[in-house]
Design a protein around this motif. Structure first.
Motif, PDB file in Angstrom:
ATOM      1  N   ILE A 160      -3.677   5.786  -5.728  1.00 24.05           N
ATOM      2  CA  ILE A 160      -4.999   6.259  -5.305  1.00 24.05           C
ATOM      3  C   ILE A 160      -5.014   7.779  -5.222  1.00 24.05           C
ATOM      4  O   ILE A 160      -5.954   8.438  -5.703  1.00 24.05           O
ATOM      5  CB  ILE A 160      -5.395   5.630  -3.959  1.00 24.05           C
ATOM      6  CG1 ILE A 160      -5.855   4.181  -4.161  1.00 24.05           C
ATOM      7  CG2 ILE A 160      -6.510   6.442  -3.287  1.00 24.05           C
ATOM      8  CD1 ILE A 160      -6.188   3.450  -2.877  1.00 24.05           C
ATOM      9  N   GLU A 163      -9.366  -5.112  -0.506  1.00 27.94           N
ATOM     10  CA  GLU A 163     -10.507  -5.475   0.336  1.00 27.94           C
ATOM     11  C   GLU A 163     -10.540  -6.976   0.604  1.00 27.94           C
ATOM     12  O   GLU A 163     -10.897  -7.413   1.699  1.00 27.94           O
ATOM     13  CB  GLU A 163     -11.803  -4.998  -0.312  1.00 27.94           C
ATOM     14  CG  GLU A 163     -11.967  -3.486  -0.260  1.00 27.94           C
ATOM     15  CD  GLU A 163     -13.280  -3.005  -0.855  1.00 27.94           C
ATOM     16  OE1 GLU A 163     -13.865  -2.062  -0.294  1.00 27.94           O
ATOM     17  OE2 GLU A 163     -13.710  -3.572  -1.877  1.00 27.94           O
ATOM     18  N   VAL A 186      -8.209  -1.879  -5.544  1.00 30.22           N
ATOM     19  CA  VAL A 186      -9.100  -1.688  -4.393  1.00 30.22           C
ATOM     20  C   VAL A 186      -9.804  -3.006  -4.064  1.00 30.22           C
ATOM     21  O   VAL A 186      -9.909  -3.393  -2.886  1.00 30.22           O
ATOM     22  CB  VAL A 186     -10.120  -0.570  -4.678  1.00 30.22           C
ATOM     23  CG1 VAL A 186     -11.238  -0.571  -3.630  1.00 30.22           C
ATOM     24  CG2 VAL A 186      -9.422   0.792  -4.701  1.00 30.22           C
ATOM     25  N   GLU A 209     -10.002   2.333   5.852  1.00 27.52           N
ATOM     26  CA  GLU A 209      -9.656   2.182   4.434  1.00 27.52           C
ATOM     27  C   GLU A 209     -10.878   1.769   3.611  1.00 27.52           C
ATOM     28  O   GLU A 209     -11.218   2.411   2.620  1.00 27.52           O
ATOM     29  CB  GLU A 209      -8.531   1.149   4.274  1.00 27.52           C
ATOM     30  CG  GLU A 209      -7.195   1.647   4.791  1.00 27.52           C
ATOM     31  CD  GLU A 209      -6.042   0.724   4.426  1.00 27.52           C
ATOM     32  OE1 GLU A 209      -6.214  -0.139   3.544  1.00 27.52           O
ATOM     33  OE2 GLU A 209      -4.970   0.864   5.025  1.00 27.52           O
ATOM     34  N   ASN A 210     -11.542   0.690   4.024  1.00 23.20           N
ATOM     35  CA  ASN A 210     -12.666   0.169   3.227  1.00 23.20           C
ATOM     36  C   ASN A 210     -13.811   1.157   3.111  1.00 23.20           C
ATOM     37  O   ASN A 210     -14.391   1.333   2.032  1.00 23.20           O
ATOM     38  CB  ASN A 210     -13.209  -1.113   3.857  1.00 23.20           C
ATOM     39  CG  ASN A 210     -12.336  -2.326   3.578  1.00 23.20           C
ATOM     40  OD1 ASN A 210     -11.298  -2.224   2.950  1.00 23.20           O
ATOM     41  ND2 ASN A 210     -12.767  -3.477   4.060  1.00 23.20           N
ATOM     42  N   PHE A 238     -11.474   4.080   0.434  1.00 27.28           N
ATOM     43  CA  PHE A 238     -11.895   3.385  -0.786  1.00 27.28           C
ATOM     44  C   PHE A 238     -13.248   3.886  -1.277  1.00 27.28           C
ATOM     45  O   PHE A 238     -13.526   3.858  -2.484  1.00 27.28           O
ATOM     46  CB  PHE A 238     -11.941   1.875  -0.562  1.00 27.28           C
ATOM     47  CG  PHE A 238     -10.596   1.258  -0.250  1.00 27.28           C
ATOM     48  CD1 PHE A 238      -9.417   1.966  -0.450  1.00 27.28           C
ATOM     49  CD2 PHE A 238     -10.508  -0.032   0.243  1.00 27.28           C
ATOM     50  CE1 PHE A 238      -8.174   1.405  -0.162  1.00 27.28           C
ATOM     51  CE2 PHE A 238      -9.277  -0.609   0.531  1.00 27.28           C
ATOM     52  CZ  PHE A 238      -8.109   0.118   0.330  1.00 27.28           C
ATOM     53  N   GLU A 274       0.833  -1.205   0.000  1.00 24.00           N
ATOM     54  CA  GLU A 274       0.000   0.000   0.000  1.00 24.00           C
ATOM     55  C   GLU A 274       0.868   1.255   0.000  1.00 24.00           C
ATOM     56  O   GLU A 274       0.613   2.201  -0.756  1.00 24.00           O
ATOM     57  CB  GLU A 274      -0.928   0.002   1.221  1.00 24.00           C
ATOM     58  CG  GLU A 274      -2.112  -0.941   1.099  1.00 24.00           C
ATOM     59  CD  GLU A 274      -3.065  -0.831   2.276  1.00 24.00           C
ATOM     60  OE1 GLU A 274      -4.262  -1.099   2.080  1.00 24.00           O
ATOM     61  OE2 GLU A 274      -2.609  -0.478   3.394  1.00 24.00           O
ATOM     62  N   VAL A 286     -12.628   6.632  -3.537  1.00 23.57           N
ATOM     63  CA  VAL A 286     -12.212   6.127  -4.856  1.00 23.57           C
ATOM     64  C   VAL A 286     -13.435   5.695  -5.642  1.00 23.57           C
ATOM     65  O   VAL A 286     -13.589   6.033  -6.819  1.00 23.57           O
ATOM     66  CB  VAL A 286     -11.228   4.948  -4.711  1.00 23.57           C
ATOM     67  CG1 VAL A 286     -10.940   4.325  -6.068  1.00 23.57           C
ATOM     68  CG2 VAL A 286      -9.938   5.402  -4.048  1.00 23.57           C
ATOM     69  N   ARG A 287     -14.364   4.968  -4.982  1.00 23.57           N
ATOM     70  CA  ARG A 287     -15.548   4.475  -5.689  1.00 23.57           C
ATOM     71  C   ARG A 287     -16.419   5.617  -6.209  1.00 23.57           C
ATOM     72  O   ARG A 287     -17.009   5.492  -7.291  1.00 23.57           O
ATOM     73  CB  ARG A 287     -16.352   3.560  -4.759  1.00 23.57           C
ATOM     74  CG  ARG A 287     -15.817   2.132  -4.697  1.00 23.57           C
ATOM     75  CD  ARG A 287     -16.702   1.234  -3.868  1.00 23.57           C
ATOM     76  NE  ARG A 287     -16.453   1.383  -2.447  1.00 23.57           N
ATOM     77  CZ  ARG A 287     -15.601   0.602  -1.773  1.00 23.57           C
ATOM     78  NH1 ARG A 287     -14.925  -0.348  -2.381  1.00 23.57           N
ATOM     79  NH2 ARG A 287     -15.425   0.792  -0.471  1.00 23.57           N
TER      80      ARG A 287
END
Length: 232
Positions: free
Chosen positions: A146, A169, A165, A220-221, A225, A138, A228-229
């Motif tokens: 990212i 996960e 990503v 993070e999730n 992230f 990472e 990012v989504r």
């Protein structure tokens, strides 16, 4: 205000502040079998300055307190990544190698009567390797990509970031399964009546590792992230 004083017993300090065990270990202060002794007396036995030892303990305590009460979800993406790296990635690189010898010792000394400890040792080895490799990847590769994508979400970067990503996960999920296995094996970190100080230390720090890792993964999730989504 700190409750830890020169009159606090060494074993009680380690119970309150598990990471202090590393300090006592380096100073060769017994926190296990001989831990029921005031800090000032333990320091004098080792010909150490009690005030200096207490100040070192308080620095560990202050570091823990400084890391609480912060809401990283409000950070910008660069600051959030820096926070994850400093608090969790650096924390894992420090904690995992320090915790390993305690787990090895407890498994060696108590494994015959408590064979589940041998399984805990094996799972911890796998977890340690996975977490260190995961966070190194990472730091070196994924987080820079990212941040570049969030700054400039081009189609090319989108194609690179999306599978990464998903992969991260999946790795998070596997680490969570290993932690749940440790919790199951230890019966929710329930200590036997005869548990020594090192045994207690191992369970306390495994419980803290679980807590920190789940907070780390959640951040993070469900925050980094998610950003990012949204941009995908």
């Amino acid at each position: 205000m700190s409750r830890l004083t020169l009159d606090t017993q060494v074993c009680d300090i380690v119970t309150e502040l598990p990471q202090s065990a590393d300090l006592f270990r380096s100073l060769r202060i017994d926190f296990c079998c001989g831990g029921k002794i005031a800090l000032k007396d333990a320091a004098k036995e080792r010909k150490l300055n009690p005030e200096e030892v207490l100040n070192s303990v308080k620095k560990i305590e202050e570091k823990r307190e400084q890391q609480s009460g912060i809401d990283p979800t409000s950070f910008g993406s660069k600051t959030l990544v820096s926070y994850i790296q400093e608090k969790y990635h650096t924390g894992l690189r420090e904690e995992l190698p320090l915790l390993a010898p305690y787990i090895t010792k407890v498994a060696r000394v108590h494994g015959e009567n408590h064979p589940h400890l041998l399984h805990v040792q094996e799972i911890f080895k796998e977890l340690r390797s996975e977490l260190l490799n995961h966070t190194a990847d990472e730091d070196a590769n994924v987080f820079p990509l990212i941040l570049e994508f969030l700054e400039n979400p081009t189609p090319e970067l989108k194609e690179k970031v999306k599978p990464l990503v998903t992969e991260l996960e999946q790795e998070h999920e596997h680490a969570g399964k290993l932690l749940f296995e440790i919790r199951d094996l230890t019966n929710n970190f329930t200590l036997p009546d005869e548990a020594c100080g090192t045994y207690r230390l191992v369970y306390a720090r495994l419980a803290q590792l679980e807590k920190d890792t789940f907070e780390h993964v959640h951040l993070e999730n469900n925050n980094l992230f998610d950003r990012v989504r949204v941009a995908l």
